[in-house]
Design an enzyme around this catalytic site. Structure first.
Site: not given
Length: 191
Positions: A11, A87
């Site tokens: 990201h 994550e």
């Protein structure tokens, strides 16, 4: 057997990346720079003539927004979210500064590679091994659903690093890797 190609993209910069905080599963948005980074990545894929058939991402906003920006540039409106692509979960360490986290991990230097793979600094944290196994399973799920396709995957830094390490392994004495370096595009690829 049909191969599925996954372009796994970290990201763009989030608020907590900017503030240098441990994020994990905490959902923080992209900064203006993060949006610009995603737009630049989208243009880079087009310039390299890399075309995606579909897009997926973690269900955390920073990865989802990044994937949406890149996918939209190629006319892909739907980005399917997978919680398995999140994550690493840092548990109660989420929100502390990276400096504070590093202080907690200085003792890791004495651990073996295998011990570092399994260690949890707090009880509610995922180990690297747990995060890797979850992420890997998610990538295989994506590949099964989109068999034979080229897929954009919006993801996160630690799980991408763990995937990379798992594929490279450690380099023993006189071991080697082959790297294709493209100076004109400032890229390199491990072959």
């Amino acid at each position: 057997m049909t191969s599925t190609i996954l372009y796994v993209v970290r990201h763009g910069e989030s608020i907590w990346n900017f503030e240098q905080r441990v994020q994990g599963h905490t959902n923080k948005p992209l900064t203006k720079l993060g949006i610009q980074q995603a737009e630049a990545a989208a243009e880079d894929f087009v310039a390299r003539n890399i075309k995606f058939d579909c897009a997926v991402s973690s269900d955390l906003d920073r990865a989802y927004e990044t994937a949406k920006i890149i996918a939209k540039r190629q006319g892909i409106e739907k980005v399917t979210q997978f919680s398995s692509l999140r994550e690493k979960n840092y548990g109660s360490n989420e929100g502390i500064t990276l400096e504070e986290y590093r202080k907690k991990t200085t003792a890791d230097i004495s651990l073996t590679d295998e011990e570092r793979w399994k260690v949890k600094r707090v009880d509610d944290e995922e180990s690297n091994e747990e995060a890797y196994n979850r992420f890997r399973k998610g990538l295989f799920e994506v590949a099964a659903i989109h068999s034979g396709k080229t897929v954009l995957v919006g993801a996160h830094g630690r799980v991408i690093m763990l995937l990379t390490l798992s594929q490279l392994g450690s380099c023993s004495n006189c071991g080697y890797i082959v790297v294709d370096v493209q100076p004109n595009t400032n890229t390199m690829k491990i072959l």
